[in-house]
Design a protein around this motif. Structure first.
Motif, PDB file in Angstrom:
ATOM      1  N   HIS A  25      33.452  42.138  41.951  1.00  0.00           N
ATOM      2  CA  HIS A  25      33.236  43.077  40.855  1.00  0.00           C
ATOM      3  C   HIS A  25      34.058  42.565  39.675  1.00  0.00           C
ATOM      4  O   HIS A  25      35.194  42.960  39.466  1.00  0.00           O
ATOM      5  N   GLY A  26      33.465  41.660  38.928  1.00  0.00           N
ATOM      6  CA  GLY A  26      34.219  41.004  37.871  1.00  0.00           C
ATOM      7  C   GLY A  26      35.033  39.850  38.435  1.00  0.00           C
ATOM      8  O   GLY A  26      34.868  39.437  39.588  1.00  0.00           O
ATOM      9  N   GLU A  27      35.941  39.340  37.630  1.00  0.00           N
ATOM     10  CA  GLU A  27      36.704  38.163  38.039  1.00  0.00           C
ATOM     11  C   GLU A  27      37.875  38.476  38.955  1.00  0.00           C
ATOM     12  O   GLU A  27      38.229  37.667  39.809  1.00  0.00           O
ATOM     13  N   LYS A  28      38.480  39.657  38.813  1.00  0.00           N
ATOM     14  CA  LYS A  28      39.710  39.946  39.543  1.00  0.00           C
ATOM     15  C   LYS A  28      39.618  41.136  40.487  1.00  0.00           C
ATOM     16  O   LYS A  28      40.624  41.541  41.076  1.00  0.00           O
ATOM     17  N   THR A  29      38.427  41.695  40.654  1.00  0.00           N
ATOM     18  CA  THR A  29      38.287  42.903  41.460  1.00  0.00           C
ATOM     19  C   THR A  29      37.179  42.729  42.496  1.00  0.00           C
ATOM     20  O   THR A  29      36.144  42.121  42.224  1.00  0.00           O
ATOM     21  N   PHE A  44      31.037  55.948  49.425  1.00  0.00           N
ATOM     22  CA  PHE A  44      32.174  55.826  48.531  1.00  0.00           C
ATOM     23  C   PHE A  44      32.452  54.344  48.274  1.00  0.00           C
ATOM     24  O   PHE A  44      32.341  53.517  49.168  1.00  0.00           O
ATOM     25  N   MET A  45      32.834  54.057  47.046  1.00  0.00           N
ATOM     26  CA  MET A  45      33.196  52.694  46.677  1.00  0.00           C
ATOM     27  C   MET A  45      34.689  52.628  46.368  1.00  0.00           C
ATOM     28  O   MET A  45      35.228  53.502  45.675  1.00  0.00           O
ATOM     29  N   ALA A  46      35.323  51.605  46.886  1.00  0.00           N
ATOM     30  CA  ALA A  46      36.728  51.342  46.575  1.00  0.00           C
ATOM     31  C   ALA A  46      36.796  50.009  45.842  1.00  0.00           C
ATOM     32  O   ALA A  46      36.125  49.042  46.226  1.00  0.00           O
ATOM     33  N   TYR A  47      37.595  49.976  44.791  1.00  0.00           N
ATOM     34  CA  TYR A  47      37.715  48.756  43.991  1.00  0.00           C
ATOM     35  C   TYR A  47      39.126  48.198  44.182  1.00  0.00           C
ATOM     36  O   TYR A  47      40.119  48.870  43.893  1.00  0.00           O
ATOM     37  N   VAL A  48      39.183  46.989  44.710  1.00  0.00           N
ATOM     38  CA  VAL A  48      40.453  46.394  45.122  1.00  0.00           C
ATOM     39  C   VAL A  48      40.854  45.292  44.157  1.00  0.00           C
ATOM     40  O   VAL A  48      40.081  44.348  43.908  1.00  0.00           O
ATOM     41  N   THR A  49      42.048  45.429  43.614  1.00  0.00           N
ATOM     42  CA  THR A  49      42.582  44.441  42.680  1.00  0.00           C
ATOM     43  C   THR A  49      43.895  43.903  43.230  1.00  0.00           C
ATOM     44  O   THR A  49      44.763  44.675  43.671  1.00  0.00           O
ATOM     45  N   GLU A  50      44.039  42.595  43.200  1.00  0.00           N
ATOM     46  CA  GLU A  50      45.260  41.968  43.716  1.00  0.00           C
ATOM     47  C   GLU A  50      46.404  42.152  42.727  1.00  0.00           C
ATOM     48  O   GLU A  50      46.234  42.030  41.519  1.00  0.00           O
TER      49      GLU A  50
END
Length: 259
Positions: A25-29, A44-50
């Motif tokens: 989902h994009g470059e970093k997610t 449900f959607m969870a968006y994970v970013t480092e």
């Protein structure tokens, strides 16, 4: 029959992994589709970013956005429901920023973060079921349960019409409780309208009824405008500021029963 724990574990892990979708989902997610659905039937959607120390797991504001389709959030998340909302976030380990629900976890705790977000989203969505009629019903049900737990059936009457009072049917008492001395009239007050009505009823009964004592139980006193509460406090003998203070309600009623 003996359960093969390892085989069951492997089957569950395989099933969970199969039902979890992971896409960029994009470059970093990374977007993770959780095996949990909302009331609309969508996953449900969870968006994970480092992050430097781990992961940020977020709903990207989707939960409150879905609630806003059916409710005015300013009204939905106010008063008692606002406090419940904050309690849900706290118990789930979630935080909120500009409508976005999220949790930050260590690098090795991503599964926990995903489940915590999913659980929190589910509970927050359920706040949408707490419409005004349902909130009112729950409050009065709770008050009735407390009273019935300590006052025998023969000593209490719900929706009591005081005898020998002009237009008495227009000035009903939520609960009449028979005591050894003066009768106790208990009123549940959920909002401003009920506070005003109860004030009028008490003023009328004080003028025409035989001697009695009155007690007000608020759903939450902070939800009623101060001026309306001031008038009601003057008219009543006793108050309990919140239905959550069960011990105070019980103590005040039992004190009168014992008199």
């Amino acid at each position: 029959m003996t359960i093969d724990v390892e085989a069951l574990r492997e089957n569950l892990c395989h099933t969970f992994c199969r039902d979890v979708g992971v896409v960029a989902h994009g470059e970093k997610t990374i977007a993770v589709s959780l095996p949990m659905t909302g009331r609309d039937g969508d996953n449900f959607m969870a968006y994970v970013t480092e992050m430097n120390a781990g992961w940020r797991v977020s709903d990207m504001g989707s939960t409150l956005m879905r609630l806003s389709y059916e409710h005015d959030l300013a009204k939905l998340l106010s008063g008692a429901r606002e406090r419940l909302y904050q309690a849900v976030l706290g118990e789930s380990g979630l935080a909120e920023a500009d409508g976005e629900l999220f949790i930050e976890v260590a690098r090795d705790s991503l599964p926990f973060g995903l489940f915590a977000l999913g659980q929190g989203i589910t509970r927050v969505e359920d706040l949408g079921l707490w419409t005004r009629p349902r909130v009112e019903s729950a409050f009065y049900d709770d008050l009735g349960e407390i009273i019935s737990s300590i006052v025998p059936a023969e000593s209490r009457t719900e929706g009591y019409v005081v005898p020998h009072v002009p237009d008495a049917e227009n000035y009903p008492v939520d609960y009449f409780i028979k005591t050894g001395r003066r009768p106790l009239y208990v009123f549940g007050v959920l909002n401003r309208d009920k506070a005003r009505l109860t004030t009028i009823i008490l003023q009328h009964l004080s003028k025409y009824a035989e001697s009695f004592e009155s007690m007000i139980v608020y759903a939450d006193m902070d939800d009623v405008p101060k001026l309306d509460s001031k008038r009601l406090i003057i008219a009543a003998n006793d108050i309990v500021p919140s239905i959550s203070d069960r011990a105070a309600i019980v103590q005040k009623i039992q004190h009168r029963l014992a008199a």
